[in-house]
Design a protein around this motif. Structure first.
Motif, mmCIF file in Angstrom:
data_model
loop_
_atom_site.group_PDB
_atom_site.id
_atom_site.type_symbol
_atom_site.label_atom_id
_atom_site.label_comp_id
_atom_site.label_asym_id
_atom_site.label_seq_id
_atom_site.Cartn_x
_atom_site.Cartn_y
_atom_site.Cartn_z
ATOM 1 N N LEU A 1 3.836 10.871 -8.989
ATOM 2 C CA LEU A 1 3.117 11.296 -10.188
ATOM 3 C C LEU A 1 2.430 12.639 -9.967
ATOM 4 C CD1 LEU A 1 1.541 7.940 -11.385
ATOM 5 C CD2 LEU A 1 3.368 9.225 -12.493
ATOM 6 N N SER A 2 1.892 12.830 -8.788
ATOM 7 C CA SER A 2 1.239 14.096 -8.477
ATOM 8 C C SER A 2 2.240 15.253 -8.517
ATOM 9 C CB SER A 2 0.588 14.017 -7.095
ATOM 10 O OG SER A 2 -0.002 15.238 -6.754
ATOM 11 N N ALA A 3 3.427 15.039 -7.977
ATOM 12 C CA ALA A 3 4.460 16.074 -7.993
ATOM 13 C C ALA A 3 4.882 16.390 -9.425
ATOM 14 C CB ALA A 3 5.657 15.635 -7.161
ATOM 15 N N ALA B 1 3.390 6.047 -2.605
ATOM 16 C CA ALA B 1 4.618 6.720 -3.031
ATOM 17 C C ALA B 1 4.581 7.005 -4.531
ATOM 18 C CB ALA B 1 5.832 5.873 -2.676
ATOM 19 N N ARG B 2 4.113 6.042 -5.320
ATOM 20 C CA ARG B 2 4.009 6.263 -6.773
ATOM 21 C C ARG B 2 3.021 7.374 -7.093
ATOM 22 N NH1 ARG B 2 3.867 0.493 -9.960
ATOM 23 N NH2 ARG B 2 5.914 -0.226 -9.300
ATOM 24 N N GLN B 3 1.870 7.356 -6.420
ATOM 25 C CA GLN B 3 0.868 8.388 -6.667
ATOM 26 C C GLN B 3 1.403 9.763 -6.272
ATOM 27 O OE1 GLN B 3 -2.528 6.912 -4.496
ATOM 28 N NE2 GLN B 3 -3.443 6.053 -6.347
ATOM 29 N N MET C 1 0.821 -1.194 0.000
ATOM 30 C CA MET C 1 0.000 0.000 0.000
ATOM 31 C C MET C 1 0.871 1.267 0.000
ATOM 32 S SD MET C 1 -3.138 0.822 -0.016
ATOM 33 C CE MET C 1 -4.484 1.709 0.643
ATOM 34 N N SER C 2 1.929 1.257 0.788
ATOM 35 C CA SER C 2 2.776 2.443 0.830
ATOM 36 C C SER C 2 3.512 2.652 -0.491
ATOM 37 C CB SER C 2 3.780 2.347 1.980
ATOM 38 O OG SER C 2 4.648 1.261 1.789
ATOM 39 N N GLU C 3 3.782 1.556 -1.228
ATOM 40 C CA GLU C 3 4.424 1.689 -2.541
ATOM 41 C C GLU C 3 3.488 2.398 -3.516
ATOM 42 O OE1 GLU C 3 5.975 -1.119 -6.181
ATOM 43 O OE2 GLU C 3 6.035 -1.951 -4.164
#
Length: 48
Positions: A11-13, A6-8, A1-3
């Motif tokens: 991508l948001s940044a 982290a990806r989201q 879940m934390s992975e």
């Protein structure tokens, strides 16, 4: 879940940086381009 989180977050940044670039380009670049084009057109018309 934390992975996934982290990806989201990454991508948001990236999206925010890209969005900021295009916003600046639109607010600054397009009017400058229009002014340059208008200046060139005015010079061409005055040269006739």
């Amino acid at each position: 879940m934390s992975e996934i989180y982290a990806r989201q977050s990454d991508l948001s940044a990236k999206y925010e940086r890209s969005s900021a670039f295009w916003k600046k380009f639109t607010l600054i670049g397009l009017p400058v381009t229009a002014l340059i084009s208008g200046g060139i057109a005015a010079l061409l018309i005055a040269a006739k």
